[in-house]
Enzyme design. Structure first.
Site, PDB file in Angstrom:
ATOM      1  N   TYR A 125       0.846  -1.212   0.000  1.00 20.00           N
ATOM      2  CA  TYR A 125       0.000   0.000   0.000  1.00 20.00           C
ATOM      3  C   TYR A 125       0.876   1.254   0.000  1.00 20.00           C
ATOM      4  O   TYR A 125       0.504   2.293  -0.535  1.00 20.00           O
ATOM      5  CB  TYR A 125      -0.952  -0.036   1.197  1.00 20.00           C
ATOM      6  N   LYS A 159      -3.029   8.575   3.004  1.00 19.87           N
ATOM      7  CA  LYS A 159      -4.264   8.401   3.799  1.00 19.87           C
ATOM      8  C   LYS A 159      -4.073   8.941   5.218  1.00 19.87           C
ATOM      9  O   LYS A 159      -5.014   9.453   5.823  1.00 19.87           O
ATOM     10  CB  LYS A 159      -4.678   6.927   3.840  1.00 19.87           C
TER      11      LYS A 159
HETATM   12  P1  NAP Z   1     -12.364   3.902  -7.863  1.00 18.47           P
HETATM   13  O1  NAP Z   1     -13.687   3.468  -8.306  1.00 18.47           O
HETATM   14  O2  NAP Z   1     -11.216   3.647  -8.792  1.00 18.47           O
HETATM   15  O3  NAP Z   1     -12.435   5.430  -7.446  1.00 18.47           O
HETATM   16  C1  NAP Z   1     -11.307   6.265  -7.332  1.00 18.47           C
HETATM   17  C2  NAP Z   1     -11.612   7.484  -8.130  1.00 18.47           C
HETATM   18  O4  NAP Z   1     -10.609   8.483  -7.987  1.00 18.47           O
HETATM   19  C3  NAP Z   1     -11.707   7.167  -9.618  1.00 18.47           C
HETATM   20  O5  NAP Z   1     -12.903   7.701 -10.100  1.00 18.47           O
HETATM   21  C4  NAP Z   1     -10.500   7.880 -10.161  1.00 18.47           C
HETATM   22  O6  NAP Z   1     -10.589   8.240 -11.527  1.00 18.47           O
HETATM   23  C5  NAP Z   1     -10.511   9.082  -9.249  1.00 18.47           C
HETATM   24  N1  NAP Z   1      -9.351   9.922  -9.471  1.00 18.47           N
HETATM   25  C6  NAP Z   1      -8.049   9.570  -9.604  1.00 18.47           C
HETATM   26  N2  NAP Z   1      -7.303  10.649  -9.890  1.00 18.47           N
HETATM   27  C7  NAP Z   1      -8.165  11.707  -9.940  1.00 18.47           C
HETATM   28  C8  NAP Z   1      -8.021  13.088 -10.200  1.00 18.47           C
HETATM   29  N3  NAP Z   1      -6.829  13.646 -10.477  1.00 18.47           N
HETATM   30  N4  NAP Z   1      -9.123  13.875 -10.175  1.00 18.47           N
HETATM   31  C9  NAP Z   1     -10.332  13.357  -9.893  1.00 18.47           C
HETATM   32  N5  NAP Z   1     -10.540  12.056  -9.629  1.00 18.47           N
HETATM   33  C10 NAP Z   1      -9.458  11.247  -9.661  1.00 18.47           C
HETATM   34  O7  NAP Z   1     -11.916   3.174  -6.515  1.00 18.47           O
HETATM   35  P2  NAP Z   1     -12.573   3.179  -5.049  1.00 18.47           P
HETATM   36  O8  NAP Z   1     -12.001   1.976  -4.382  1.00 18.47           O
HETATM   37  O9  NAP Z   1     -14.030   3.376  -5.114  1.00 18.47           O
HETATM   38  O10 NAP Z   1     -11.885   4.452  -4.373  1.00 18.47           O
HETATM   39  C11 NAP Z   1     -12.623   5.492  -3.754  1.00 18.47           C
HETATM   40  C12 NAP Z   1     -11.977   5.896  -2.459  1.00 18.47           C
HETATM   41  O11 NAP Z   1     -12.155   4.831  -1.526  1.00 18.47           O
HETATM   42  C13 NAP Z   1     -10.485   6.135  -2.571  1.00 18.47           C
HETATM   43  O12 NAP Z   1     -10.133   7.226  -1.735  1.00 18.47           O
HETATM   44  C14 NAP Z   1      -9.910   4.844  -2.006  1.00 18.47           C
HETATM   45  O13 NAP Z   1      -8.614   5.010  -1.502  1.00 18.47           O
HETATM   46  C15 NAP Z   1     -10.913   4.582  -0.906  1.00 18.47           C
HETATM   47  N6  NAP Z   1     -10.910   3.234  -0.358  1.00 18.47           N
HETATM   48  C16 NAP Z   1     -11.050   2.162  -1.177  1.00 18.47           C
HETATM   49  C17 NAP Z   1     -11.021   0.876  -0.631  1.00 18.47           C
HETATM   50  C18 NAP Z   1     -11.151  -0.333  -1.515  1.00 18.47           C
HETATM   51  O14 NAP Z   1     -10.733  -1.410  -1.105  1.00 18.47           O
HETATM   52  N7  NAP Z   1     -11.706  -0.220  -2.696  1.00 18.47           N
HETATM   53  C19 NAP Z   1     -10.867   0.698   0.749  1.00 18.47           C
HETATM   54  C20 NAP Z   1     -10.738   1.827   1.561  1.00 18.47           C
HETATM   55  C21 NAP Z   1     -10.755   3.096   1.007  1.00 18.47           C
HETATM   56  P3  NAP Z   1      -9.670   7.392 -12.582  1.00 18.47           P
HETATM   57  O15 NAP Z   1     -10.310   6.049 -12.704  1.00 18.47           O
HETATM   58  O16 NAP Z   1      -9.705   8.207 -13.823  1.00 18.47           O
HETATM   59  O17 NAP Z   1      -8.272   7.323 -11.985  1.00 18.47           O
END
Ligand code: NAP
Length: 257
Positions: free
Chosen positions: A157, A164
């Site tokens: 990570y 984070k």
């Molecule tokens: P996700 O669907 O890939 O969402 C992440 C989003 O961030 C995507 O839409 C991505 O767009 C966007 N992003 C990246 N760079 C960006 C920029 N410069 N401007 C605007 N948007 C941008 O994945 P997710 O897992 O749902 O993630 C959402 C949040 O949840 C994140 O903060 C992640 O760290 C957190 N989280 C996820 C998990 C897990 O296991 N999935 C667990 C805990 C926390 P692109 O696709 O174009 O990059």
């Protein structure tokens, strides 16, 4: 039961597709009547997000790369024009270079470090600052998404864990800034869920298996569970809660050996 959100409006950052946690949050808020603006990062995602948005009640859909201050400004101008005010911000945005989500943390480059922090941590402050004028007098709520890799070592990570940690500290400082105006800001620390971003972390499947085996509830969480916690944090049911990180992780964070 949370109170209905029919007179409220919100903006969602970070919808990539139907697996996105931001989308789960959007669905939960929309179901309670909140009028939403969905934003997506790049043109590549636009058609897909507009298609998804058809499932919601008349949302505004806008592009917003959070590294571009003009694009963030433009989103809030359009929200002001269309909604007149704002009650909620859901920040579900994160990014790190794929090659920095594997192997030793000490290989992190300066560029990679700065980029991960700009997108994944600083952007919360950037969007919150612009939301505040539209939240005036409305007891606004801001929610971001974080992960336990901020406080414990999760293999691979790496720089995202450091970002984070900065994000969670930002939540506390923002909470102190805005609390006196009746606004709140909290983080949801979600357990692992297979999304586009998550698939960038090397060995992600092993993390899912580990939670299934070792968390108190012996299962992984769902996007819906994250969405419902977001709904709670954006409703009056959580009026006394700010600056907090709420775990939606099948209880994994309490475990020692
Ligand atoms: P996700 O669907 O890939 O969402 C992440 C989003 O961030 C995507 O839409 C991505 O767009 C966007 N992003 C990246 N760079 C960006 C920029 N410069 N401007 C605007 N948007 C941008 O994945 P997710 O897992 O749902 O993630 C959402 C949040 O949840 C994140 O903060 C992640 O760290 C957190 N989280 C996820 C998990 C897990 O296991 N999935 C667990 C805990 C926390 P692109 O696709 O174009 O990059």
């Amino acid at each position: 039961m949370p109170s209905k959100l029919t007179d409220r409006t919100g903006v969602i950052f970070g919808v990539a597709n139907k697996r996105s946690l931001a989308w789960s949050c959007a669905k939960a808020l929309d179901a309670q009547g909140m009028r939403l603006c969905l934003t997506y990062a790049t043109d590549r995602l636009g058609d897909g997000v507009r298609k998804l948005a058809e499932e919601l009640n008349n949302p505004l859909v806008l592009r917003c790369d959070v590294t571009d201050p003009d694009e963030i400004d433009s989103v809030f101008v359009k929200i002001g024009d269309e909604f007149g005010h704002l009650d909620t911000v859901l920040h579900g945005v994160a990014f790190a270079k794929r090659e920095e989500l594997v192997g030793n943390f000490y290989h992190t480059t300066k560029d990679g470090y700065v980029l991960a922090h700009e997108v994944s941590a600083y952007s919360l402050t950037a969007v919150s600052r612009r939301a505040l004028p539209l939240m005036e007098g409305r007891e606004g709520t801001i929610v971001t998404l974080t992960y336990i890799g901020s406080e414990r070592v999760v293999r691979n990570y790496n720089v995202m864990g450091i970002a984070k940690a900065a994000l969670e500290a930002s939540v506390r400082y923002l909470a102190n800034d805005i609390g006196r105006h009746g606004h709140r800001v909290n983080a949801i620390s979600a357990g692992p869920i297979r999304t586009l971003s998550a698939s960038g972390v090397a060995g992600f499947s092993k993390i899912l298996d580990h939670i299934e085996e070792h968390s108190p509830m012996r299962r992984n969480i769902t996007g819906e569970e994250v969405g419902n916690t977001c709904l709670f944090l954006c409703s009056d049911m959580s009026r006394g809660i700010t600056g907090s990180t709420i775990y939606v992780d099948s209880g994994y964070h309490i475990m020692g050996v």
